[in-house]
Design a protein around this motif. Structure first.
Motif, short mmCIF file in Angstrom:
data_model
loop_
_atom_site.label_atom_id
_atom_site.label_comp_id
_atom_site.label_asym_id
_atom_site.label_seq_id
_atom_site.Cartn_x
_atom_site.Cartn_y
_atom_site.Cartn_z
N UNK A 110 77.54 56.29 -71.02
CA UNK A 110 77.77 56.16 -69.57
C UNK A 110 78.33 54.78 -69.27
N UNK A 111 79.24 54.75 -68.31
CA UNK A 111 79.80 53.50 -67.81
C UNK A 111 79.89 53.61 -66.30
N UNK A 112 79.44 52.56 -65.61
CA UNK A 112 79.46 52.55 -64.14
C UNK A 112 80.42 51.48 -63.66
N UNK A 113 81.31 51.84 -62.74
CA UNK A 113 82.24 50.91 -62.13
C UNK A 113 81.79 50.55 -60.73
N UNK A 114 82.10 49.33 -60.32
CA UNK A 114 81.91 48.91 -58.94
C UNK A 114 82.98 47.89 -58.62
N UNK A 115 83.74 48.16 -57.55
CA UNK A 115 84.83 47.28 -57.12
C UNK A 115 85.79 46.97 -58.27
N UNK A 116 86.09 48.01 -59.04
CA UNK A 116 87.08 47.89 -60.10
C UNK A 116 86.62 47.20 -61.36
N UNK A 117 85.33 46.94 -61.48
CA UNK A 117 84.80 46.27 -62.67
C UNK A 117 83.68 47.11 -63.30
N UNK A 118 83.49 46.94 -64.59
CA UNK A 118 82.38 47.59 -65.28
C UNK A 118 81.12 46.78 -64.98
N UNK A 119 80.11 47.45 -64.40
CA UNK A 119 78.88 46.75 -64.03
C UNK A 119 77.68 47.25 -64.82
N UNK A 120 77.84 48.32 -65.58
CA UNK A 120 76.70 48.86 -66.33
C UNK A 120 77.21 49.75 -67.44
N UNK A 121 76.58 49.67 -68.61
CA UNK A 121 76.87 50.55 -69.74
C UNK A 121 75.57 50.87 -70.46
N UNK A 122 75.43 52.10 -70.89
CA UNK A 122 74.27 52.51 -71.67
C UNK A 122 74.56 53.88 -72.26
N UNK A 123 73.57 54.44 -72.96
CA UNK A 123 73.71 55.85 -73.32
C UNK A 123 73.46 56.68 -72.06
N UNK A 124 74.00 57.88 -72.05
CA UNK A 124 73.79 58.75 -70.90
C UNK A 124 72.31 59.10 -70.74
N UNK A 125 71.63 59.33 -71.85
CA UNK A 125 70.21 59.69 -71.78
C UNK A 125 69.39 58.57 -71.17
N UNK A 126 69.70 57.33 -71.52
CA UNK A 126 68.95 56.19 -70.98
C UNK A 126 69.16 56.07 -69.47
N UNK A 127 70.39 56.21 -69.02
CA UNK A 127 70.64 56.09 -67.58
C UNK A 127 70.04 57.27 -66.82
N UNK A 128 70.12 58.46 -67.40
CA UNK A 128 69.56 59.64 -66.76
C UNK A 128 68.05 59.50 -66.56
N UNK A 129 67.38 58.82 -67.50
CA UNK A 129 65.93 58.64 -67.41
C UNK A 129 65.53 57.47 -66.52
N UNK A 130 66.48 56.65 -66.10
CA UNK A 130 66.20 55.43 -65.34
C UNK A 130 66.57 55.65 -63.87
N UNK A 131 65.66 56.25 -63.12
CA UNK A 131 65.95 56.58 -61.72
C UNK A 131 66.24 55.34 -60.89
N UNK A 132 65.56 54.23 -61.18
CA UNK A 132 65.78 53.00 -60.41
C UNK A 132 67.22 52.52 -60.56
N UNK A 133 67.75 52.57 -61.77
CA UNK A 133 69.13 52.15 -61.99
C UNK A 133 70.11 53.12 -61.35
N UNK A 134 69.81 54.41 -61.44
CA UNK A 134 70.68 55.39 -60.78
C UNK A 134 70.74 55.14 -59.28
N UNK A 135 69.59 54.91 -58.68
CA UNK A 135 69.56 54.63 -57.24
C UNK A 135 70.32 53.36 -56.90
#
Length: 233
Positions: A202-227
């Motif tokens: 998984x990779x998350x963009x914000x304002x044209x920049x990469x702000x977060x990277x992890x495995x998909x499983x890790x991000x899926x399990x991390x509700x606080x980061x998803x929010x």
């Protein structure tokens, strides 16, 4: 694994507008990536830049060790990039089967195999592109991209505006494509949990920049980061 794509310090956009700023990405053969972020952060622009449809201002794009920036969009498709655009881009004067055969390249994917994955397309093979439902058009857009026999499949909002039963069917197909391991896949999707459930990275963009990277499983399990990153309810 074999490196397919390397993006380094990429800045790109439209005209004088810079949408992407300093993007770095390495993708290996058979990998799957969920590209996430709020609306307007540059996700679709990144896919379009990979296909040569934006203005690349800085940085480099390397495809199998070759400078991708030197290739026109049709040459990138011939080199192994398959793109399913958000708009689907059906041709009203072509039948379903003509959509598939017009772009066909030799390889694992052929018309019969696309029909195996999407039996509804075989039933509608003589229908024109504008005679299909939204779900059938999306199936055709994916099937058409597969007919290029890509090493990397780019999916831009494949579930947008579709009925839940069609979303479930397409999710099953995309997961199957990923699990078979024959090609790499990048999925841009507003439904983050759907994308994370299908991919490995998984990779998350914000304002044209990469702000977060992890495995998909890790991000899926991390509700606080998803929010925090995606404002997921």
């Amino acid at each position: 694994m074999t490196e397919l794509l390397r993006v380094q310090g990429l800045s790109a956009g439209y005209g004088d507008a810079v949408v992407l700023d300093g993007i770095d990405l390495v993708l290996e053969a058979g990998e799957s990536l969920a590209l996430l972020g709020r609306n307007g952060v540059g996700k679709s622009t990144l896919l379009m830049t990979l296909m040569g449809l934006t203005r690349q201002r800085r940085g480099s794009l390397s495809w199998r060790g070759r400078d991708l920036a030197r290739l026109a969009a049709h040459q990138r498709a011939a080199a192994g990039l398959g793109w399913v655009p958000q708009e689907r881009c059906m041709f009203p004067s072509l039948t379903v089967e003509e959509h598939l055969t017009a772009v066909a390249r030799p390889g694992h994917w052929h018309v019969a195999r696309v029909y195996e994955v999407f039996p509804r397309l075989q039933e509608r093979r003589a229908n024109l592109g504008n005679q299909l439902s939204g779900g059938e058009q999306q199936m055709l857009a994916i099937g058409r991209a597969l007919m290029v026999n890509p090493a990397l499949l780019l999916l831009d909002e494949p579930m947008e505006g579709l009925a839940p039963i069609i979303v479930q069917e397409l999710q099953h197909v995309i997961r199957r494509l990923i699990e078979e391991g024959g090609m790499a896949v990048i999925v841009v999707e507003q439904h983050a949990r759907l994308a994370l459930g299908m991919t490995r990275r998984a990779m998350v963009l914000d304002r044209g920049r990469v702000v977060f990277e992890s495995t998909s499983a890790e991000l899926l399990a991390d509700k606080a980061s998803l929010d925090r990153l995606l404002t997921v309810a």
